[in-house]
Design a protein around this motif. Structure first.
Motif, PDB file in Angstrom:
ATOM      1  N   LEU A 282     -10.975 -11.503  10.905  1.00  0.00           N
ATOM      2  CA  LEU A 282     -10.367 -10.369  11.599  1.00  0.00           C
ATOM      3  C   LEU A 282      -9.537 -10.908  12.752  1.00  0.00           C
ATOM      4  O   LEU A 282      -9.951 -11.849  13.437  1.00  0.00           O
ATOM      5  CB  LEU A 282     -11.451  -9.424  12.122  1.00  0.00           C
ATOM      6  CG  LEU A 282     -11.014  -8.198  12.922  1.00  0.00           C
ATOM      7  CD1 LEU A 282     -10.195  -7.243  12.054  1.00  0.00           C
ATOM      8  CD2 LEU A 282     -12.221  -7.476  13.513  1.00  0.00           C
TER       9      LEU A 282
ATOM     10  N   ASN B 178      -5.848  -5.753   2.221  1.00  0.00           N
ATOM     11  CA  ASN B 178      -6.120  -5.916   3.642  1.00  0.00           C
ATOM     12  C   ASN B 178      -5.477  -4.858   4.523  1.00  0.00           C
ATOM     13  O   ASN B 178      -5.930  -4.635   5.644  1.00  0.00           O
ATOM     14  CB  ASN B 178      -5.687  -7.313   4.094  1.00  0.00           C
ATOM     15  CG  ASN B 178      -6.590  -8.389   3.534  1.00  0.00           C
ATOM     16  OD1 ASN B 178      -7.807  -8.263   3.582  1.00  0.00           O
ATOM     17  ND2 ASN B 178      -6.003  -9.445   2.992  1.00  0.00           N
TER      18      ASN B 178
ATOM     19  N   PRO C  93      -7.389  -8.785   7.831  1.00  0.00           N
ATOM     20  CA  PRO C  93      -7.118  -7.558   8.592  1.00  0.00           C
ATOM     21  C   PRO C  93      -6.716  -7.901  10.022  1.00  0.00           C
ATOM     22  O   PRO C  93      -7.221  -8.859  10.617  1.00  0.00           O
ATOM     23  CB  PRO C  93      -8.448  -6.804   8.550  1.00  0.00           C
ATOM     24  CG  PRO C  93      -9.175  -7.379   7.383  1.00  0.00           C
ATOM     25  CD  PRO C  93      -8.759  -8.811   7.302  1.00  0.00           C
ATOM     26  N   ALA C  94      -5.819  -7.102  10.584  1.00  0.00           N
ATOM     27  CA  ALA C  94      -5.312  -7.371  11.931  1.00  0.00           C
ATOM     28  C   ALA C  94      -4.963  -6.065  12.623  1.00  0.00           C
ATOM     29  O   ALA C  94      -4.433  -5.142  12.003  1.00  0.00           O
ATOM     30  CB  ALA C  94      -4.076  -8.274  11.859  1.00  0.00           C
ATOM     31  N   VAL C  95      -5.284  -5.992  13.918  1.00  0.00           N
ATOM     32  CA  VAL C  95      -4.920  -4.840  14.744  1.00  0.00           C
ATOM     33  C   VAL C  95      -4.406  -5.347  16.082  1.00  0.00           C
ATOM     34  O   VAL C  95      -4.695  -6.479  16.487  1.00  0.00           O
ATOM     35  CB  VAL C  95      -6.103  -3.875  14.983  1.00  0.00           C
ATOM     36  CG1 VAL C  95      -6.687  -3.376  13.676  1.00  0.00           C
ATOM     37  CG2 VAL C  95      -7.174  -4.531  15.851  1.00  0.00           C
TER      38      VAL C  95
ATOM     39  N   LEU D 242       0.879  -8.845  13.498  1.00  0.00           N
ATOM     40  CA  LEU D 242       0.132  -8.086  12.498  1.00  0.00           C
ATOM     41  C   LEU D 242       0.661  -8.324  11.091  1.00  0.00           C
ATOM     42  O   LEU D 242       0.190  -7.690  10.138  1.00  0.00           O
ATOM     43  CB  LEU D 242       0.188  -6.581  12.810  1.00  0.00           C
ATOM     44  CG  LEU D 242      -0.336  -6.150  14.176  1.00  0.00           C
ATOM     45  CD1 LEU D 242      -0.287  -4.624  14.294  1.00  0.00           C
ATOM     46  CD2 LEU D 242      -1.748  -6.658  14.412  1.00  0.00           C
TER      47      LEU D 242
ATOM     48  N   SER E 209      -7.504  -3.131   7.564  1.00  0.00           N
ATOM     49  CA  SER E 209      -7.031  -3.083   8.950  1.00  0.00           C
ATOM     50  C   SER E 209      -7.119  -1.667   9.498  1.00  0.00           C
ATOM     51  O   SER E 209      -7.585  -1.442  10.623  1.00  0.00           O
ATOM     52  CB  SER E 209      -5.579  -3.577   9.033  1.00  0.00           C
ATOM     53  OG  SER E 209      -5.468  -4.928   8.644  1.00  0.00           O
ATOM     54  N   ARG E 210      -6.668  -0.701   8.711  1.00  0.00           N
ATOM     55  CA  ARG E 210      -6.685   0.691   9.168  1.00  0.00           C
ATOM     56  C   ARG E 210      -8.109   1.198   9.345  1.00  0.00           C
ATOM     57  O   ARG E 210      -8.392   1.972  10.272  1.00  0.00           O
ATOM     58  CB  ARG E 210      -5.894   1.562   8.197  1.00  0.00           C
ATOM     59  CG  ARG E 210      -4.399   1.258   8.211  1.00  0.00           C
ATOM     60  CD  ARG E 210      -3.604   2.251   7.399  1.00  0.00           C
ATOM     61  NE  ARG E 210      -3.813   2.079   5.966  1.00  0.00           N
ATOM     62  CZ  ARG E 210      -3.116   1.244   5.202  1.00  0.00           C
ATOM     63  NH1 ARG E 210      -2.176   0.480   5.743  1.00  0.00           N
ATOM     64  NH2 ARG E 210      -3.331   1.165   3.912  1.00  0.00           N
TER      65      ARG E 210
ATOM     66  N   ARG F 101      -1.750  -7.592   0.760  1.00  0.00           N
ATOM     67  CA  ARG F 101      -1.707  -6.447   1.664  1.00  0.00           C
ATOM     68  C   ARG F 101      -2.324  -5.199   1.041  1.00  0.00           C
ATOM     69  O   ARG F 101      -2.780  -4.313   1.761  1.00  0.00           O
ATOM     70  CB  ARG F 101      -0.265  -6.162   2.084  1.00  0.00           C
ATOM     71  CG  ARG F 101       0.239  -7.104   3.155  1.00  0.00           C
ATOM     72  CD  ARG F 101       1.235  -6.403   4.075  1.00  0.00           C
ATOM     73  NE  ARG F 101       1.632  -7.329   5.126  1.00  0.00           N
ATOM     74  CZ  ARG F 101       2.682  -8.137   5.048  1.00  0.00           C
ATOM     75  NH1 ARG F 101       3.437  -8.103   3.973  1.00  0.00           N
ATOM     76  NH2 ARG F 101       2.971  -8.960   6.035  1.00  0.00           N
TER      77      ARG F 101
ATOM     78  N   THR G 213      -1.771  -0.694  13.888  1.00  0.00           N
ATOM     79  CA  THR G 213      -1.779  -1.482  12.667  1.00  0.00           C
ATOM     80  C   THR G 213      -0.348  -1.610  12.173  1.00  0.00           C
ATOM     81  O   THR G 213       0.556  -0.925  12.652  1.00  0.00           O
ATOM     82  CB  THR G 213      -2.656  -0.827  11.584  1.00  0.00           C
ATOM     83  OG1 THR G 213      -2.230   0.536  11.401  1.00  0.00           O
ATOM     84  CG2 THR G 213      -4.124  -0.839  11.988  1.00  0.00           C
TER      85      THR G 213
END
Length: 403
Positions: free
Chosen positions: A243, A311, A352-354, A346, A315-316, A308, A264
């Motif tokens: 993460l 992921n 996942p990324a925020v 991002l 992320s969301r 994507r 996101t």
């Protein structure tokens, strides 16, 4: 030689103010030097800590209890035979009603009130020694003195530090990305820069997460240096991050913005990001474990899009849990706490990324919050709780997908 850093407090009738101490936090209880014993005068608690922390003491009735809150202490190292005091029926350890604080509760078989609560620190090692003495009193006097300080609940909450340490290889890896740095100070207000404030916040958050025993933390920067945005993603990939959380506290030139916001990557931005990644990055650094060297843009874009598909929703999902955790903790959220955008950090497809704006330096109230250690502790507890809650839900969802 120990040096006293907290004046001896007489607590027979007046509980310690929760705001009286302003020391650091994140300590460990040390078995050597820690004991709970009784004699003809009452009960003595000796608690050795790896560093000095703020603490408060108060009593509760029905049942009779002495409560000690610390910001924060991990009690895991205390031995099972720690309690040798006859008037203490049991010891419980967990979380305080105040996020970012730990709690130690002594359940009594007879009325005892705190007489002395003191902390000393060793100037050479930084280790601290807390002494609490309890002396006999009448039941009516105990009942009269009992009660939590204003704004402090008496409930013992479960805390993530009590979770079992995972087996080797099972540790969840979070990459914290303190925004800006070096030649890029970020937002500026009243002599403070976003880069320095966020770095300090990230360092504290790292320790809070590590102390759960369930999260390992890496950081894209641990000093005031400039790290290019693509490099931040590369560092996360090299660390094997599960993460990625980019931390910011920006300012806006016009209008008002206050409270936390979680972003996101938007679907629209994802299309452009895929093309940009395929064009700009080293092909061996596009997807973890996949060397795309020798592949053309179209194949690389297809593989990134496939990553994507999995992921993006993850992320969301984390962003939604994070917003809920911040809200539940009682911290301010932006009027629109969930956003999407084409943020460079991002654009990684394989984890996942925020991006979390913990507040906005353009608002004086947010700056005061970010400088307030109690506020930071609450936000850090919310983020850590959200990571663990999401990791568990994500693991369960992955198991279902495999079936």
């Amino acid at each position: 030689m120990f040096r006293a850093v907290l004046i001896v407090l007489m607590l027979v009738c007046v509980p310690v103010s929760p705001h009286a101490q302003t020391l650091g936090a994140l300590a460990r209880a040390l078995p050597d030097g820690s004991s709970l014993t009784s004699n003809r005068r009452g009960v003595t608690l000796q608690l050795a800590l790896s560093q000095a922390v703020p603490f408060r003491v108060f009593t509760l009735d029905e049942p009779m209890r002495v409560v000690m809150d610390f910001r924060e202490v991990n009690f895991d190292a205390l031995p099972g035979n720690f309690n040798a005091a006859r008037p203490v029926d049991g010891i419980a350890m967990g979380g305080s009603s105040t996020p970012g604080w730990s709690r130690l509760v002594l359940t009594l078989t007879e009325p005892l009130l705190p007489e002395i609560a003191a902390m000393e620190t060793d100037p050479a090692t930084g280790e601290a020694a807390i002494t609490l003495t309890l002396v006999p009193t009448e039941p009516a006097s105990f009942a009269e003195a009992a009660g939590a300080p204003p704004g402090v609940g008496g409930t013992l909450l479960p805390v993530v530090t009590e979770a079992p340490v995972p087996a080797a290889g099972d540790t969840f890896i979070v990459m914290l990305d303190p925004g800006h740095g070096g030649i890029d100070p970020g937002a500026l207000r009243n002599g403070f820069s976003e880069a320095e404030l966020i770095l300090a916040f990230a360092r504290e958050l790292r320790e809070v997460m590590r102390r759960t025993g369930r999260i390992e933390v890496a950081m894209t920067r641990d000093s005031d240096v400039f790290v290019p945005l693509p490099t931040r993603v590369t560092l996360a990939r090299a660390a094997g991050a599960d993460l990625f959380i980019s931390l910011h506290a920006d300012a806006i030139a016009e209008g008002r913005a206050q409270g936390a916001t979680v972003y996101t990557l938007s679907d629209t931005a994802s299309d452009a990001a895929t093309a940009a990644l395929a064009e700009q990055h080293d092909r061996a650094d596009l997807l973890q474990g996949v060397d795309l060297s020798g592949t053309d843009d179209e194949i690389a874009s297809v593989l990134i899009d496939l990553a994507r598909v999995e992921n993006g929703p993850r992320s969301r999902a984390f962003a939604d849990i994070l917003v809920q955790a911040i809200d539940t903790t009682g911290l301010d959220l932006h009027a629109q706490p969930r956003g999407e955008g084409a943020f460079s950090v991002l654009k990684a497809a394989d984890f996942p990324a925020v991006l979390l704006e913990i507040g906005f330096l353009s608002e004086g109230g947010d700056l005061e919050n970010i400088r307030n250690p109690q506020w930071r502790a609450r936000m850090q507890a919310a983020i850590t709780g959200a990571v663990i809650a999401w990791a568990e839900a994500d693991a369960a969802a992955a198991a279902l997908r495999r079936q």
